[in-house]
Design an enzyme around this catalytic site. Structure first.
Site, PDB file in Angstrom:
ATOM      1  CG  ASP A 233     -56.905  -4.861 -18.679  1.00 16.30           C
ATOM      2  OD1 ASP A 233     -57.678  -5.559 -18.373  1.00 16.30           O
ATOM      3  OD2 ASP A 233     -55.649  -4.918 -18.755  1.00 16.30           O
ATOM      4  CG  HIS A 303     -56.460  -8.430 -16.957  1.00 19.21           C
ATOM      5  ND1 HIS A 303     -56.064  -8.128 -17.445  1.00 19.21           N
ATOM      6  CD2 HIS A 303     -56.106  -9.918 -17.096  1.00 19.21           C
ATOM      7  CE1 HIS A 303     -55.763  -8.707 -19.194  1.00 19.21           C
ATOM      8  NE2 HIS A 303     -55.492  -9.555 -18.389  1.00 19.21           N
ATOM      9  CB  SER A 622     -53.031 -11.301 -20.214  1.00 18.14           C
ATOM     10  OG  SER A 622     -54.378 -10.983 -21.118  1.00 18.14           O
TER      11      SER A 622
END
Length: 1017
Positions: A233, A303, A622
C-alpha cells in the site's frame, strides 16, 4: 453530463462512465457561471466516484492523471517474465538443483541451501538473457516471479519475445488513484514515545492507550497471534496507537526494517515486524517521487495505515476525532503482526514495483497479503504479471485478499479477478443516516458522520445565490461565498470538493452544509468537523434544487442525525459503489468472491494527509479487503495446516446473504461470517495443477476449476453443461451432506450423487449438470447449491447466462450490447452451432407527437415535478419485444434530456451533454404503464417545442412486410450478417422491427431492427 462529483473512497477506485457520448456541440453564448452552461459545469459523461483518502484536502480533485504507460510494442517500461519457475513453484528437474516449492502445508524457506542454489541459477539465467538483448535491468525478481523490469526499445522487446528463455514481455502500467501532497507536517516521533507524546505530536484527535481498560483481545488463535499480514500500500504511520506494542518477531521471520526519510529502525517494534519500500521503477520512469512523498515506508496519505490497522490494529477502548468520541476500534486480527511494503507513491504505483513488493513479502515469510489496489475499470486480461506473482505466492502458502474495486456504476469492472485471489466487495454495516427536512415538509434522507444541529428549521440558501458564480459559488468553492448571505444559514452546495466547501462555510459563519449531486453518486460519508449532510442520489438533487428554485428567498431546512433506513435496503447490504460482476475477463470465474464491511470504516490514518487526524473514516473495497485479510490470519492461526484455498473456501461457503439482494454478481458468496468460517465442515479448493494450467492458458475459462462457485457466463444454452466439484471434510467427525438447489428459475440443475458421506479428511467428487429449461436467453439466472450436514452447511453461488445472439461482458443492466441493429446491415454473433432460422415482425413506424411546455430553470436538475418537464404515459402490452422512445427539437439553443420510468423505477436515462436527440429503450420489457419524462435542461426560449417519438414493437405481431435474408447455419462465436428488407417502399420516418431466431426448434430472442427508406435507395 454535469460538473463531476468528487470527495472520499479507494485506490482500487477509479472514475466510471455511464451512457454513450453523443454528438457534442458548443453551448449557447451568454450562459451562466464562469463561462459554463447552466448551473453546473459541463464535462464528459463520466460520473466521478468518491475516493477513500485520495481527495481529503482542498485541491485534491485537481490531482494529476495517472502516468502514461507503454503499449505492447513501443519503447517504454516493461516486465519480462522468464520461462523457468520462481522459487515458490520450482518443483525440481534442472540438473543438480533440488526442489524449492514447499510441500502442501509447508512454507517456503528462501534461506535453505536448495533455495540459495536455485536463486543463483536464476540470477545467472537472468543476466544471460539481459546481456543477450543488451538490457539494463531495473528490478529483478526470483521468489514469487521469475524475471525483471527494464526500459526497453522496440528492438529489445522483439528480441526478448523471440528468446525461448522468456515467457512473456508485458508493458508496465500504473495502478491506483493520484493523491495531492500532504499539508500537515510529517512527524518523526520514535516508536518508543509514550502514547501521550504520540497523540500530541500527531494532531488533536486521540485514541485510548492499548494498555488502558477496555476489551483488548487475548492472544491466541482467535486473534491471529503468530501470523504476519503483508500490506502492499502507501506505507504506514508507525506512531499510531494502533501499532504501539512491542512484540517479538515470529519464528522463521526473515524480513527487515528498511529505514529512510522519517523512518528509523525503532519504528519496527514487532507489531510492525518489517517495513520496506519499492520505488525503482517509479524513479527510473520519472526521476523523483511525487511532491510531498518521501522515500521510506512512512505513509503520507493515510490509505496504507488505514488498511493495516483495519486488518491487524490493536484494540483501543475509544477513538476521538475532532473532539467527538467514536467508541472502540480494533483490527480484525489484533494480535497479528504487520509487514509493510510501500509500493504506491502519491497514490500511484507501477506494477513492476508492486511485483517487487510481492516478491519480498513472500521471501520475508508473510502468511497473508492484503492488496487494496486496483485497475481502471477493473481487469482487462487474465494472467497479468501481478496475477502471476500472486499465483506463485498462493502456491507457497500465502493467502491473498484484494479489493474488487469501487466502480459499481459499471458492472463487470472487477479488479484483482484472478481465481487464486479472494476478491472482496464492500458492504454497508452502519446506517449513519441524516435527514434534511425542507420547508415544504419534504424529507430527504442522506448520510452524515458529523454532529448535526437538529431542532427547528433554519433559513436555507443555495450557494449560487450567496456568492460569486464565477468563483464557483454553486459548489461553495473556497473564497466564493459572501459571509453576510450565509451566516447562520444552512447552505446547499453541488458536490465538488466537500472538504474545501465545508471549510468555506464554517469560516464564514454558516450553520450547516447540505451537499447534493446533480449526476448522482454513491452513498458515502466523511468526517468534516462541521454539520454536513450528503444527499447522494440524482433524484434527491432534483428535489432539493427545484425546491431552492421555487423558494429563492424563503427556503428553510432542519438538519438532524438519523433517518428512516431508506438510504440502504437494510444491514448488511452491498455498498452501491462496490464493483459488481461478472468477471469480464473469463467466462467461468465468479467475482467478487464475497463482501465485507467497507463503508464508513474508522481506523488509523496518517495525520500528514488527514488534517492532522490520527483516525478517520474511509469507505471502499479497500477497507473491505483488509477485513478479509485479518479474518484469513485468524483462520490460518486456528488451522495451521489449511492451504490458502481452504481458507478462501471456508470464508465463502459460510457467508450469508446480504439484505436487498441475493444476486451473486453483487454479493459474491455473501457477507463474511468469520465465526462459522472457523468450522466450515467442507472445503472446496482448486489444486495447484489446476491453477497453474489456468495461468498458462492464453484465454482461460475457469469453470473447470474446483472453486466454491459456479459461473457459466456465456454458455451454449442448447446443450447441458457439466462441471465437477470435489468436497473435502475438514471437520472432526464423519458426516453426511445432502445437496439442494435454490433459486435458478428456469434452469434444471442436478447434483450426482445427491448426498455424500465423508470421514474427516476424506474427499468426494460430485457432478453438477445445468440445463436450460425456460430460462431467458442472454439474461443471468442466479441461485445456489447447498450441502447440508447434521452440524455444518456449505453453500456455493451459481450464475448462468446462456449466450443467444451476442456475447455480453457485463451484467444485464444498462445497455443491450449488440441488441439493436440496422436492417440494411444487421449482424449477429450466435452462442451456438447449428441450423439458423429467422422470422421477423416486419416494420412498424416510430410514432411522433409534437408538444410544448413552459421552460423551467436554465441548466437545472431533473425532477419529475419541476417546471420544464413534460410527462407522457403509455402502456406496454404483454409479449412486447421492445420499446424505443426518442426526443428531438428544431431549436438549436435547447438541450433535452429523457428519462424512462416504470412506476417509481428508473428504467433508462439519456442525458448526453448538449444534444436533444436522446433515446431510451428497453428490450423484452415487462408489461405495464410506463412514463417518459422530457426535461428541458437548457431551454432556448420561454416555451419549449419538441417532438417525442415512441415505438412499441410486439413480439408476435405482423407489421409492414419485410424479407429476412440470413445464413442457414451458424457456428458459435462467429459473426454473421443479415438483412431485413422492406417488401415495398416505406413512408418518410423511422421504422422498427423485431427479428427472432431459432435453432433445432429452440427459440432465441433476436434483434430490435431499425431502418429508413433512405437505407435502401
Amino acid at each position: 453530463m454535469r460538473r463531476l462529483a468528487i470527495p472520499t473512497l479507494v485506490f482500487a477506485l477509479i472514475a466510471g462512465t455511464a451512457g454513450i457520448a453523443g454528438p457534442a456541440s458548443a453551448a449557447p453564448a451568454g450562459t451562466k457561471g464562469g463561462g459554463a452552461g447552466g448551473y453546473f459545469t459541463p464535462g464528459s459523461d463520466k460520473k466521478v466516484i468518491l475516493t477513500d483518502g485520495a481527495d481529503r484536502r482542498p485541491g485534491g480533485r485537481n490531482a494529476a492523471e495517472q502516468q502514461a504507460t507503454a503499449d505492447e510494442s513501443r519503447p517504454g517500461r516493461y516486465i519480462v517474465e522468464l520461462a523457468e519457475e520462481p522459487l515458490t513453484s520450482y518443483a525440481g528437474g534442472s540438473s543438480g538443483l533440488a526442489r524449492t516449492r514447499p510441500e502442501a502445508g509447508d512454507r517456503l524457506d528462501v534461506t535453505s541451501a536448495p533455495a540459495r542454489a536455485y536463486r543463483s541459477h536464476l540470477d545467472a539465467q537472468r543476466s544471460a538473457v539481459a546481456a543477450a538483448a543488451k538490457v539494463q535491468v531495473t528490478a529483478a525478481y526470483t521468489t514469487a516471479f521469475n524475471g525483471f523490469s527494464a526500459k526497453l526499445t522496440t528492438e529489445q522487446v522483439t528480441a526478448l519475445r523471440a528468446d525461448k528463455r522468456v515467457r512473456a514481455v508485458t508493458a508496465s502500467r500504473a495502478l491506483g488513484t493520484p493523491t495531492p501532497p500532504p499539508t500537515a507536517p510529517i512527524a518523526t516521533t520514535p516508536a518508543t514515545a509514550t502514547p501521550e507524546q504520540r497523540d500530541q505530536s500527531a494532531g488533536a484527535d486521540t485514541a485510548g492507550r492499548p494498555d488502558t481498560p477496555g476489551k483488548p483481545g487475548k492472544p491466541g488463535p482467535g486473534t491471529g497471534a503468530g501470523m504476519v499480514i503483508g500490506v502492499l500500500d502507501t506505507g504506514i504511520w508507525p506512531e499510531s496507537a494502533s501499532f504501539a506494542k512491542t512484540m517479538p518477531a515470529p519464528a522463521n521471520w526473515r524480513g527487515t526494517c528498511q529505514t529512510g526519510v522519517a523512518f528509523v529502525a525503532e519504528h519496527c517494534n514487532g507489531k510492525i515486524v518489517g517495513a520496506r519500500y519499492f520505488a525503482d521503477s517509479w524513479l527510473a520512469y520519472g526521476g523523483t517521487v511525487p511532491e510531498g512523498e518521501i522515500l521510506s515506508p512512512r505513509d503520507v496519505s493515510g490509505h496504507g495505515t488505514h488498511t493495516a490497522s483495519t486488518a491487524a490494529g490493536l484494540p483501543l477502548p475509544n477513538v476521538t476525532i475532532d473532539g467527538r468520541r467514536f467508541g472502540p476500534v480494533s483490527g480484525v486480527a489484533p494480535d497479528a503482526q504487520i509487514a509493510v511494503y510501500k509500493v504506491l507513491w502519491g497514490g500511484m504505483g507501477y506494477d513492476a514495483d508492486i511485483i517487487a513488493g510481492i516478491d519480498a513479502a513472500v521471501a520475508d515469510g508473510v502468511q497473508v497479503i492484503n492488496f487494496s489496489i486496483g485497475s481502471q475499470l477493473g481487469d482487462w486480461e487474465a494472467n497479468t504479471p501481478i496475477g502471476i506473482a500472486f499465483l506463485n505466492a498462493t502456491l507457497a502458502g500465502v493467502f491473498v485478499a484484494a479489493s474488487a474495486g469501487n466502480t459499481g456504476i459499471v458492472s463487470g469492472a472487477i479488479s484483482n479477478a484472478a481465481p487464486w485471489v479472494t476478491t472482496v466487495g464492500a458492504a454497508v454495516t452502519k446506517l449513519d443516516e441524516a435527514t434534511v427536512k425542507l420547508g415544504d415538509g419534504t424529507k430527504l434522507v442522506g448520510g452524515s458522520l458529523d454532529a448535526l444541529p437538529g431542532g427547528d428549521s433554519l433559513p436555507m440558501v443555495f450557494g449560487d445565490q450567496a456568492g460569486s458564480p464565477d468563483l464557483g459559488a454553486v459548489y461553495c468553492e473556497p473564497g466564493s461565498l459572501d459571509s453576510a448571505k450565509i451566516k447562520g444559514k444552512v447552505v446547499a452546495c453541488a458536490l465538488s470538493d466537500m472538504f474545501g466547501s465545508a471549510a468555506e462555510i464554517k469560516a464564514k459563519g454558516g450553520a450547516a452544509m447540505v451537499v447534493f449531486d446533480p449526476v448522482g453518486n454513491y452513498r458515502i460519508n466523511s468526517i468534516f468537523n462541521f454539520p454536513v449532510v450528503y444527499l447522494p442520489t440524482e433524484k434527491q438533487a432534483g428535489t432539493l434544487f427545484n425546491y431552492l428554485m421555487r423558494h429563492p428567498t424563503d427556503a428553510k431546512a432542519s438538519v438532524r442525525s438519523g433517518g428512516d433506513g431508506s438510504s440502504v435496503p437494510g444491514l448488511p447490504s452491498v455498498a452501491d459503489f462496490s464493483s459488481t460482476g461478472p468477471d469480464k475477463v473469463t467466462f467461468g470465474v465468479f467475482k467478487p468472491d464475497l463482501v465485507a464491511p467497507g463503508s464508513d470504516i474508522i481506523a488509523a490514518v496518517s495525520p500528514a494527509g488527514n488534517f492532522g487526524r490520527n483516525y478517520d473514516a474511509y469507505s471502499g473495497t479497500s477497507m473491505a479487503s483488509p477485513y478479509v485479510a485479518g479474518s484469513a490470519a485468524i483462520l490460518r492461526a486456528t488451522h495451521p495446516d489449511w492451504s490458502p484455498g481452504a481458507v478462501a473456501s471456508a470464508l465463502r461457503t459460510t457467508a450469508t446473504d446480504t439484505v436487498g439482494t441475493t444476486d451473486p454478481l453483487e454479493q459474491g458468496s455473501g457477507f463474511i461470517n468469520l465465526a462459522k468460517a472457523t468450522d466450515p465442515g467442507l472445503v472446496i479448493q482448486p489444486t495447484a495443477k489446476e491453477l497453474v494450467t489456468f495461468s498458462e492458458t492464453a484465454q482461460p475459462d475457469g469453470k473447470e476449476l474446483n472453486l466454491p462457485a459456479i459461473s457459466l457466463r456465456e454458455y451454449d444454452g442448447t446443450r447441458p453443461v457439466t462441471v465437477t466439484r470435489t468436497l473435502t471434510n475438514v471437520g472432526k467427525t464423519k458426516e453426511t451432506y445432502r445437496s439442494s438447489v435454490s433459486g435458478l428459475p428456469g434452469m434444471k440443475v442436478t447434483v450426482s450423487p445427491a448426498s455424500v458421506t465423508l470421514a474427516p479428511g476424506q474427499s468426494a467428487t460430485v457432478t453438477i449438470t445445468v440445463r436450460r429449461g425456460g430460462a431467458p436467453w442472454d439474461r443471468y439466472v442466479t441461485g445456489s447449491i447447498t450441502w447440508q450436514g447434521k452440524a455444518h452447511s456449505a453453500r456455493i453461488p451459481v450464475a448462468a447466462r446462456p449466450w443467444g445472439i451476442t456475447p455480453r461482458p457485463y451484467a444485464d443492466d444498462g445497455e443491450e450490447f449488440g441488441r439493436m441493429t440496422n436492417g440494411a446491415f444487421g449482424s449477429v454473433q450466435p452462442g451456438f452451432t447449428g441450423p439458423f432460422v429467422g422470422r421477423s415482425t416486419g416494420y412498424t413506424p416510430m410514432r411522433r407527437t409534437s408538444y410544448s411546455m413552459p421552460a423551467g430553470v436554465y441548466g437545472g436538475v431533473f425532477d419529475p415535478k419541476a417546471t420544464g418537464v413534460k410527462k407522457v404515459d403509455f402502456t406496454v402490452p404483454a409479449n412486447t419485444a421492445g420499446i424505443v422512445v426518442e426526443t428531438t427539437t428544431d431549436d438549436p439553443n435547447t438541450n433535452l434530456d429523457l428519462y424512462l420510468y416504470k412506476g417509481d423505477k428508473l428504467i433508462y436515462s439519456s442525458d448526453r451533454y448538449w444534444t436533444s436527440t436522446e433515446q431510451a429503450y428497453k428490450f423484452l420489457p415487462e408489461p405495464g404503464r410506463y412514463t417518459a419524462y422530457v426535461f428541458a435542461q437548457y431551454p432556448g426560449s420561454p416555451v419549449v417545442d419538441f417532438q417525442l417519438g415512441h415505438a412499441i414493437i410486439g413480439r408476435n405481431t405482423t407489421y409492414a412486410g419485410a424479407t429476412l435474408e440470413a445464413p442457414a447455419s451458424v457456428e458459435r462465436g462467429l459473426t454473421y450478417s443479415f438483412k431485413l428488407k422492406p417488401t415495398k417502399p416505406l413512408p418518410e420516418g423511422d421504422f422498427w422491427a423485431y427479428t427472432e431466431w431459432s435453432t433445432n426448434g429452440t427459440v432465441v430472442p433476436g434483434n430490435l431492427v431499425y431502418t429508413q427508406q433512405s437505407s435502401w435507395e
